[in-house]
Enzyme design. Structure first.
Site, mmCIF file in Angstrom:
data_model
loop_
_atom_site.group_PDB
_atom_site.id
_atom_site.type_symbol
_atom_site.label_atom_id
_atom_site.label_comp_id
_atom_site.label_asym_id
_atom_site.label_seq_id
_atom_site.Cartn_x
_atom_site.Cartn_y
_atom_site.Cartn_z
ATOM 1 N N LYS A 7 5.173 2.760 8.122
ATOM 2 C CA LYS A 7 4.004 3.991 8.651
ATOM 3 C C LYS A 7 3.305 3.001 8.191
ATOM 4 C CE LYS A 7 4.031 7.656 6.010
ATOM 5 N NZ LYS A 7 3.289 8.626 4.860
ATOM 6 N N LYS A 58 1.163 -1.235 -0.043
ATOM 7 C CA LYS A 58 -0.018 0.138 -0.285
ATOM 8 C C LYS A 58 1.130 1.510 -0.404
ATOM 9 C CE LYS A 58 -4.048 1.642 0.132
ATOM 10 N NZ LYS A 58 -3.571 2.862 -0.679
ATOM 11 N N THR A 61 -4.900 13.913 5.486
ATOM 12 C CA THR A 61 -3.494 13.356 5.723
ATOM 13 C C THR A 61 -2.850 14.913 6.275
ATOM 14 O OG1 THR A 61 -2.701 12.343 3.677
ATOM 15 C CG2 THR A 61 -1.032 13.324 4.821
ATOM 16 N N LYS A 65 5.490 1.787 -2.908
ATOM 17 C CA LYS A 65 5.165 3.230 -3.825
ATOM 18 C C LYS A 65 5.766 3.503 -4.894
ATOM 19 C CE LYS A 65 4.743 7.346 -1.864
ATOM 20 N NZ LYS A 65 3.616 7.827 -0.884
ATOM 21 N N ASN A 78 -2.550 19.785 -1.100
ATOM 22 C CA ASN A 78 -4.289 18.861 -0.133
ATOM 23 C C ASN A 78 -3.568 18.531 1.155
ATOM 24 O OD1 ASN A 78 -4.154 15.850 0.842
ATOM 25 N ND2 ASN A 78 -6.064 16.685 -0.582
ATOM 26 N N GLY A 97 -3.026 8.216 -4.337
ATOM 27 C CA GLY A 97 -2.407 9.315 -5.349
ATOM 28 C C GLY A 97 -1.570 10.056 -3.711
ATOM 29 N N ASP A 98 -0.185 10.890 -4.505
ATOM 30 C CA ASP A 98 0.691 11.544 -3.601
ATOM 31 C C ASP A 98 0.744 13.050 -5.150
ATOM 32 O OD1 ASP A 98 3.590 11.701 -3.454
ATOM 33 O OD2 ASP A 98 2.935 11.146 -1.933
#
Length: 445
Positions: A114, A90, A210, A126, A241, A165-166
């Protein structure tokens, strides 16, 4: 540092040269967990650390696509599936010109711990591309995302690897990616991507998670000292964001937030950041932060720097890795900062972290403080699996509970190892021990 830990780190430097961010992330974790390794000789006997620092799978692929001028462009795509001991991989997808294997490996390695801290049964991974969506039309972005998914779809699945997303990948990009995945597989597998639209499987609070989580972690650190965010002066970097919703949550808790930034510079708003104006410029118009200063009277714009020179009680670095260095830390400390909570991944350099800790500044490392995003992604997966849709209040309540647990677990571990309040050590050892236990139980795989 434990001799076995030193040996593993030296091997990483030799095997993975020219990957400074990956080296930095590995060193921080290994240095922190050395005390735990002292207690467990079975880690060395099973070569657990060697397995931990080596990704289970690394995928690099070509992404050819056609721009609006009919010209062929070629980018490079990545997915690093780092560790699945606790569950399916993830981690987000990042579309930015700075993306390379080093960056994706550093982010994927951080993601292992994390995700373990969330206790949501998810492994670490990632991905992304050196594609830069800035200045591209919606149709160009759609074509790129479709081509990117043409390769990625072979490697993901709701029980295998679940991207999100990132930086550079928001709801628009997730929609294009999911549409192509659905077409290629002939399956509406809603749990394969998170950060989806609320219309087709997304979760309330995912957008805010976040940023909200970063502030909630800061509040938990202050609670230990008998303080709150109410009335505190806060500086925030970034204006994406994470930053927007960190500002929003901090203001909800009574803080006075006076800065935001982007790659062109930063603004100082002594009257407090206008969140709705910020959302309009950054989320709707996709504009630059200078436009905020142009539209609001009394706001000052400073080009080409970060807002760490502003006196504050709380600093929230929410932009990118290594954005806050030792000089910035020195100035923040001199100006009276009480707490730093990292909204970005590894935004503070090692020297800066050392300075904060030596000055007894409360310091929340990114793998703990910004875990709210991936925690809520896991909650989205839970809703998808049961075909349920939670209210905003329920989702935010779960997020708040998870962030409190992350803080409390990290603090308890720091006390157990004789370093109360050292959240870097506490978070790293807590996440590591959860992963290590699962790896030992699953054998040499």
């Amino acid at each position: 540092m434990n001799p076995y830990v030193e040996e593993v780190y030296d091997d990483v430097l030799k095997r993975d040269p020219n990957e400074p961010e990956f080296h930095q992330a590995v060193h921080e974790v290994l240095e922190s967990i050395s005390l735990a390794v002292d207690k467990h000789p079975e880690y060395q006997e099973t070569r657990l650390l060697e397995r931990l620092v080596e990704p289970e799978r690394q995928i690099i692929f070509r992404v050819p696509w056609v721009d609006d001028n009919g010209e062929v462009q070629v980018n490079r795509g990545y997915r690093v599936e780092f560790n699945s001991a606790l569950g399916p991989y993830k981690g987000g997808l990042r579309f930015h010109k700075s993306v390379n294997r080093n960056i994706i490996k550093f982010l994927g390695f951080e993601q292992i711990f994390k995700n373990a801290l969330t206790a949501q049964g998810i492994g670490g991974g990632k991905g992304g591309s050196d594609f830069d969506p800035h200045g591209r039309s919606d149709t160009e972005i759609m074509r790129f995302c479709q081509q990117f998914m043409t390769e990625l779809y072979r490697h993901i699945g709701e029980q295998t690897d679940v991207p999100a997303g990132d930086i550079g990948v928001g709801g628009r990009e997730i929609g294009y990616l999911f549409g192509m995945y659905k077409r290629l597989t002939n399956r509406f597998e809603s749990g394969v991507l998170t950060g989806k639209s609320l219309n087709w499987g997304g979760s309330l609070v995912r957008t805010e998670a976040t940023g909200y989580g970063t502030v909630l972690f800061a509040q938990s650190m202050l609670d230990v000292k008998g303080e709150t965010l109410d009335g505190k002066r806060v500086v925030v970097s970034g204006s994406g964001n994470v930053s927007i919703y960190a500002v929003e949550k901090a203001q909800q808790l009574g803080a006075d937030v006076v800065t935001v930034s982007d790659s062109s510079g930063w603004v100082l708003d002594e009257d407090g950041i206008d969140v709705e104006l910020l959302k309009q410029i950054k989320e709707v118009e996709r504009g630059r932060i200078k436009e905020y200063a142009d539209r609001k009277k009394g706001v000052k714009f400073f080009s080409g720097s970060r807002p760490w020179e502003v006196p504050c009680d709380i600093a929230l670095p929410c932009a990118t890795q290594n954005e806050l260095n030792d000089k910035d830390a020195k100035r923040l400390i001199e100006n009276g900062v009480k707490a730093v909570s990292e909204g970005a991944n590894m935004p503070s350099t090692p020297d800066a972290v050392d300075m904060f800790q030596e000055a007894d500044v409360l310091f929340g490392p990114g793998k703990a403080a910004n875990a709210g995003g991936v925690a809520t992604s896991a909650l989205e997966m839970e809703q998808n699996a049961s075909r349920a849709s939670w209210s905003f209040e329920k989702a935010e309540g779960r997020l708040t509970e998870i962030m409190k647990n992350i803080h409390d677990d990290a603090y308890a571990t720091s006390e157990e190892y004789g370093r109360p309040g050292d959240y870097v050590l506490g978070a790293n050892i807590t996440g590591f021990e959860r992963v290590a236990t699962a790896m030992l139980e699953q054998g040499i795989v």
